[in-house]
Scaffold this motif. Structure first.
Motif, PDB file in Angstrom:
ATOM      1  N   ASN A   2      -6.650  -9.027   0.956  1.00  0.00           N
ATOM      2  CA  ASN A   2      -7.126 -10.198   0.211  1.00  0.00           C
ATOM      3  C   ASN A   2      -8.296 -10.852   0.945  1.00  0.00           C
ATOM      4  OD1 ASN A   2      -6.236 -12.080   2.162  1.00  0.00           O
ATOM      5  ND2 ASN A   2      -4.234 -12.326   1.176  1.00  0.00           N
ATOM      6  N   ALA A   3      -8.872 -11.874   0.326  1.00  0.00           N
ATOM      7  CA  ALA A   3     -10.074 -12.518   0.890  1.00  0.00           C
ATOM      8  C   ALA A   3      -9.804 -13.098   2.276  1.00  0.00           C
ATOM      9  CB  ALA A   3     -10.586 -13.595  -0.054  1.00  0.00           C
ATOM     10  N   LYS A   8     -10.568 -12.948   8.108  1.00  0.00           N
ATOM     11  CA  LYS A   8      -9.942 -12.960   9.441  1.00  0.00           C
ATOM     12  C   LYS A   8     -10.273 -11.689  10.217  1.00  0.00           C
ATOM     13  CE  LYS A   8      -5.546 -13.933  11.699  1.00  0.00           C
ATOM     14  NZ  LYS A   8      -4.150 -14.342  11.484  1.00  0.00           N
ATOM     15  N   SER A   9     -10.236 -10.551   9.544  1.00  0.00           N
ATOM     16  CA  SER A   9     -10.546  -9.275  10.187  1.00  0.00           C
ATOM     17  C   SER A   9     -12.006  -9.231  10.634  1.00  0.00           C
ATOM     18  CB  SER A   9     -10.248  -8.124   9.216  1.00  0.00           C
ATOM     19  OG  SER A   9     -10.678  -6.910   9.747  1.00  0.00           O
ATOM     20  N   ALA A  10     -12.901  -9.657   9.762  1.00  0.00           N
ATOM     21  CA  ALA A  10     -14.327  -9.668  10.112  1.00  0.00           C
ATOM     22  C   ALA A  10     -14.602 -10.626  11.262  1.00  0.00           C
ATOM     23  CB  ALA A  10     -15.166 -10.046   8.895  1.00  0.00           C
ATOM     24  N   PHE A  11     -13.961 -11.800  11.230  1.00  0.00           N
ATOM     25  CA  PHE A  11     -14.147 -12.781  12.297  1.00  0.00           C
ATOM     26  C   PHE A  11     -13.699 -12.201  13.630  1.00  0.00           C
ATOM     27  CE2 PHE A  11     -13.475 -16.479  14.902  1.00  0.00           C
ATOM     28  CZ  PHE A  11     -14.428 -17.389  14.480  1.00  0.00           C
ATOM     29  N   LYS A  86     -12.615 -20.590   9.394  1.00  0.00           N
ATOM     30  CA  LYS A  86     -11.672 -21.131  10.375  1.00  0.00           C
ATOM     31  C   LYS A  86     -10.265 -21.180   9.792  1.00  0.00           C
ATOM     32  CE  LYS A  86     -12.655 -22.262  13.980  1.00  0.00           C
ATOM     33  NZ  LYS A  86     -12.625 -21.519  15.254  1.00  0.00           N
ATOM     34  N   ALA A  87     -10.126 -21.525   8.509  1.00  0.00           N
ATOM     35  CA  ALA A  87      -8.805 -21.564   7.874  1.00  0.00           C
ATOM     36  C   ALA A  87      -8.171 -20.173   7.876  1.00  0.00           C
ATOM     37  CB  ALA A  87      -8.918 -22.102   6.454  1.00  0.00           C
ATOM     38  N   ALA A  88      -8.961 -19.144   7.586  1.00  0.00           N
ATOM     39  CA  ALA A  88      -8.434 -17.780   7.591  1.00  0.00           C
ATOM     40  C   ALA A  88      -7.962 -17.391   8.987  1.00  0.00           C
ATOM     41  CB  ALA A  88      -9.486 -16.793   7.088  1.00  0.00           C
ATOM     42  N   PRO A  93      -3.531 -21.718   4.485  1.00  0.00           N
ATOM     43  CA  PRO A  93      -3.839 -21.328   3.104  1.00  0.00           C
ATOM     44  C   PRO A  93      -4.676 -22.397   2.395  1.00  0.00           C
ATOM     45  CG  PRO A  93      -1.588 -22.140   3.243  1.00  0.00           C
ATOM     46  CD  PRO A  93      -2.138 -22.131   4.655  1.00  0.00           C
ATOM     47  N   ILE A  94      -5.754 -21.954   1.772  1.00  0.00           N
ATOM     48  CA  ILE A  94      -6.607 -22.868   1.006  1.00  0.00           C
ATOM     49  C   ILE A  94      -6.807 -22.239  -0.367  1.00  0.00           C
ATOM     50  CG2 ILE A  94      -8.908 -23.868   0.792  1.00  0.00           C
ATOM     51  CD1 ILE A  94      -8.988 -24.166   3.782  1.00  0.00           C
TER      52      ILE A  94
END
Length: 174
Positions: A2-3, A8-11, A86-88, A93-94
């Protein structure tokens, strides 16, 4: 994936690479604005092309947003994207997020009729609306952490060194 997982993975991947090789984070963004008709500017950066203009009452053609719109949009979108990143990373959850930027200005400075007023913004305010079931203290902590790393919040908050270079191309008299 999911998005949130993708973000998170990219970060994690990018921050890991930058931790190992900080020089990978250095770069120079180059935008070019070319006057096309009166005050109408074509702005190019990489494969992106935008149009900026002034309203007709200011001598423009009203063929695009003013530079001020792009500046406010840069801050609003940078903040919104940074909050989602940052939330990810923090597993917050947003389900909805909106950033509104308000900026007070005096056009008299631009037109030379208000000599004691700076030509930039007099004050900038931003309002964050978040739809999340996370506890308020976690959301506030996430916002504070994201603000610390926001490039455009930094640009709007801290004076930058601006260096002008001039290249005058003069036509020879015949």
């Amino acid at each position: 994936m999911n998005a949130d997982q993708k973000i998170k993975s990219a970060f994690a991947r990018v921050s890991g690479a930058l931790t190992q090789r900080p020089a990978f984070g250095l770069g120079t963004g180059i935008s070019k604005a070319t006057i096309k008709d009166g005050l109408t500017c074509e702005i190019r950066e990489g494969t992106w092309t935008f149009t900026a203009d002034m309203p007709e009452q200011a001598g423009g053609n009203a063929s695009g947003p003013t530079p001020g719109v792009f500046g406010r949009a840069a801050l609003a979108s940078c903040l919104a994207i940074g909050y989602m990143m940052k939330a990810a990373v923090m597993d917050i959850p947003i389900s909805g997020l909106e950033v509104e930027v308000q900026a007070d200005y005096d056009d008299g400075a631009l037109f030379g009729t208000a000599p004691n007023v700076p030509p930039g913004y007099l004050e900038v305010r931003y309002f964050v609306t978040i739809d999340s079931d996370a506890p308020e203290e976690k959301i506030m902590h996430m916002l504070d952490e994201a603000d610390k790393h926001s490039p455009y919040l930094d640009i709007f908050s801290r004076g930058q060194s601006c260096i002008r270079n001039v290249n005058i191309v003069a036509q020879k008299d015949h």
